[in-house]
Design a protein around this motif. Sequence first.
Motif, PDB file in Angstrom:
ATOM      1  N   GLU A 117       0.831  -1.207   0.000  1.00 20.68           N
ATOM      2  CA  GLU A 117       0.000   0.000   0.000  1.00 20.68           C
ATOM      3  C   GLU A 117       0.871   1.265   0.000  1.00 20.68           C
ATOM      4  N   SER A 118       1.950   1.257   0.746  1.00 21.49           N
ATOM      5  CA  SER A 118       2.876   2.394   0.763  1.00 21.49           C
ATOM      6  C   SER A 118       3.548   2.560  -0.598  1.00 21.49           C
ATOM      7  N   GLN A 119       3.932   1.453  -1.197  1.00 20.78           N
ATOM      8  CA  GLN A 119       4.540   1.502  -2.523  1.00 20.78           C
ATOM      9  C   GLN A 119       3.560   2.096  -3.531  1.00 20.78           C
ATOM     10  N   ARG A 120       2.312   1.678  -3.459  1.00 25.89           N
ATOM     11  CA  ARG A 120       1.289   2.175  -4.371  1.00 25.89           C
ATOM     12  C   ARG A 120       1.078   3.678  -4.172  1.00 25.89           C
ATOM     13  N   ARG A 121       1.049   4.130  -2.917  1.00 30.30           N
ATOM     14  CA  ARG A 121       0.843   5.563  -2.639  1.00 30.30           C
ATOM     15  C   ARG A 121       1.951   6.418  -3.228  1.00 30.30           C
ATOM     16  N   ILE A 122       3.195   6.020  -3.008  1.00 30.10           N
ATOM     17  CA  ILE A 122       4.311   6.848  -3.483  1.00 30.10           C
ATOM     18  C   ILE A 122       4.353   6.882  -5.010  1.00 30.10           C
ATOM     19  N   ILE A 123       4.053   5.762  -5.643  1.00 31.16           N
ATOM     20  CA  ILE A 123       4.049   5.741  -7.106  1.00 31.16           C
ATOM     21  C   ILE A 123       2.865   6.544  -7.646  1.00 31.16           C
ATOM     22  N   ASP A 124       1.688   6.402  -7.032  1.00 34.41           N
ATOM     23  CA  ASP A 124       0.520   7.162  -7.477  1.00 34.41           C
ATOM     24  C   ASP A 124       0.747   8.663  -7.383  1.00 34.41           C
ATOM     25  N   ILE A 125       1.403   9.105  -6.330  1.00 35.62           N
ATOM     26  CA  ILE A 125       1.615  10.540  -6.121  1.00 35.62           C
ATOM     27  C   ILE A 125       2.713  11.096  -7.018  1.00 35.62           C
ATOM     28  N   PHE A 126       3.815  10.375  -7.165  1.00 37.99           N
ATOM     29  CA  PHE A 126       4.986  10.954  -7.813  1.00 37.99           C
ATOM     30  C   PHE A 126       5.231  10.516  -9.258  1.00 37.99           C
ATOM     31  N   VAL A 127       4.785   9.325  -9.658  1.00 40.76           N
ATOM     32  CA  VAL A 127       5.112   8.806 -10.989  1.00 40.76           C
ATOM     33  C   VAL A 127       3.950   9.029 -11.947  1.00 40.76           C
ATOM     34  N   ASN A 128       4.246   9.683 -13.063  1.00 40.24           N
ATOM     35  CA  ASN A 128       3.232   9.935 -14.074  1.00 40.24           C
ATOM     36  C   ASN A 128       3.163   8.783 -15.062  1.00 40.24           C
ATOM     37  N   ALA A 129       4.311   8.364 -15.580  1.00 37.02           N
ATOM     38  CA  ALA A 129       4.332   7.295 -16.580  1.00 37.02           C
ATOM     39  C   ALA A 129       5.697   6.628 -16.579  1.00 37.02           C
ATOM     40  N   VAL A 130       5.698   5.376 -17.032  1.00 39.56           N
ATOM     41  CA  VAL A 130       6.934   4.620 -17.194  1.00 39.56           C
ATOM     42  C   VAL A 130       6.913   4.044 -18.605  1.00 39.56           C
ATOM     43  N   PHE A 131       7.966   4.304 -19.363  1.00 37.19           N
ATOM     44  CA  PHE A 131       8.091   3.802 -20.729  1.00 37.19           C
ATOM     45  C   PHE A 131       9.288   2.863 -20.784  1.00 37.19           C
ATOM     46  N   VAL A 132       9.065   1.635 -21.210  1.00 34.35           N
ATOM     47  CA  VAL A 132      10.116   0.626 -21.264  1.00 34.35           C
ATOM     48  C   VAL A 132      10.496   0.410 -22.726  1.00 34.35           C
ATOM     49  N   TYR A 133      11.783   0.585 -23.004  1.00 31.23           N
ATOM     50  CA  TYR A 133      12.328   0.379 -24.337  1.00 31.23           C
ATOM     51  C   TYR A 133      13.337  -0.761 -24.270  1.00 31.23           C
ATOM     52  N   ASP A 134      13.865  -1.154 -25.414  1.00 26.74           N
ATOM     53  CA  ASP A 134      14.852  -2.235 -25.441  1.00 26.74           C
ATOM     54  C   ASP A 134      16.111  -1.883 -24.668  1.00 26.74           C
ATOM     55  N   ASP A 135      16.520  -0.607 -24.728  1.00 28.40           N
ATOM     56  CA  ASP A 135      17.796  -0.217 -24.141  1.00 28.40           C
ATOM     57  C   ASP A 135      17.692   0.762 -22.978  1.00 28.40           C
ATOM     58  N   ARG A 136      16.464   1.130 -22.579  1.00 32.29           N
ATOM     59  CA  ARG A 136      16.324   2.096 -21.487  1.00 32.29           C
ATOM     60  C   ARG A 136      14.896   2.078 -20.942  1.00 32.29           C
ATOM     61  N   VAL A 137      14.739   2.705 -19.797  1.00 30.47           N
ATOM     62  CA  VAL A 137      13.437   2.917 -19.177  1.00 30.47           C
ATOM     63  C   VAL A 137      13.329   4.418 -18.932  1.00 30.47           C
ATOM     64  N   THR A 138      12.211   5.028 -19.357  1.00 27.29           N
ATOM     65  CA  THR A 138      12.009   6.456 -19.129  1.00 27.29           C
ATOM     66  C   THR A 138      10.872   6.620 -18.130  1.00 27.29           C
ATOM     67  N   ILE A 139      11.156   7.340 -17.054  1.00 24.67           N
ATOM     68  CA  ILE A 139      10.157   7.605 -16.017  1.00 24.67           C
ATOM     69  C   ILE A 139       9.820   9.081 -16.079  1.00 24.67           C
ATOM     70  N   THR A 140       8.538   9.383 -16.182  1.00 22.14           N
ATOM     71  CA  THR A 140       8.079  10.767 -16.159  1.00 22.14           C
ATOM     72  C   THR A 140       7.402  10.991 -14.821  1.00 22.14           C
ATOM     73  N   PHE A 141       7.945  11.916 -14.045  1.00 17.57           N
ATOM     74  CA  PHE A 141       7.411  12.204 -12.716  1.00 17.57           C
ATOM     75  C   PHE A 141       6.383  13.330 -12.789  1.00 17.57           C
ATOM     76  N   ASN A 142       5.496  13.362 -11.821  1.00 12.57           N
ATOM     77  CA  ASN A 142       4.432  14.366 -11.787  1.00 12.57           C
ATOM     78  C   ASN A 142       4.935  15.758 -11.451  1.00 12.57           C
ATOM     79  N   TYR A 143       6.079  15.893 -10.836  1.00 12.53           N
ATOM     80  CA  TYR A 143       6.509  17.208 -10.385  1.00 12.53           C
ATOM     81  C   TYR A 143       7.204  18.030 -11.457  1.00 12.53           C
ATOM     82  N   SER A 144       7.463  17.464 -12.627  1.00 17.23           N
ATOM     83  CA  SER A 144       8.118  18.252 -13.668  1.00 17.23           C
ATOM     84  C   SER A 144       7.753  17.692 -15.023  1.00 17.23           C
ATOM     85  N   GLY A 145       8.098  18.431 -16.029  1.00 20.56           N
ATOM     86  CA  GLY A 145       7.905  17.955 -17.381  1.00 20.56           C
ATOM     87  C   GLY A 145       9.108  17.190 -17.888  1.00 20.56           C
ATOM     88  N   ASP A 146      10.126  17.039 -17.033  1.00 16.81           N
ATOM     89  CA  ASP A 146      11.347  16.359 -17.442  1.00 16.81           C
ATOM     90  C   ASP A 146      11.123  14.856 -17.550  1.00 16.81           C
TER      91      ASP A 146
END
Length: 176
Positions: A117-146
């Motif tokens: 439940e704690s893991q779910r809360r922190i991801i729900d609040i801070f993580v916008n999206a996760v993109f998995v590619y062959d050579d990398r993973v891109t995480i987009t956080f809610n606090y920035s457009g980076d």
Amino acid sequence: MVLEKAKSIVMSDELIEYIAGRTYRYYTEQNTDTSYTDSLRQELKQVETATAHLLRAVEAGIFNEATKTRMDELDQQGTDLKAALAGAELISGLRLTQDHLKFFLLQFRELDFSEPESQRRIIDIFVNAVFVYDDRVTITFNYSGDNRTITLQEVDAAAGGVRGLGDTGHQHCVPK
């Protein structure tokens, strides 16, 4: 790995300050509009003016069922507008501060990150999206457009218990 990156945000004083500051700035920009309370005040002024005119007519001896009905309507409109204005002013008086936002964010440090439940809360609040590619993973956080790009080597290192982005986990990268 995504959880570790989200936890690194919570544990960074610098990022907590940044998030609280940016969120507060957005909040104040969105909540400085007084057009609603201004329009309520204007309507109330019009009702009060109409009531004053109607009272002058009654004082001049013009009183019938129509004037009584109109007076009752104006009284009800005035009551409704005063209640709406009081509610709007109460809400606008409940202002968040940057310290309130920082307090909220710091509470995440107290979570037991081993609990789902704690893991779910922190991801729900801070993580916008996760993109998995062959050579990398891109995480987009809610606090920035980076976008935060994590290379395949960093994924492998994380799987082996080694953090891939140094102590802070805040390397800014552009997806390849």
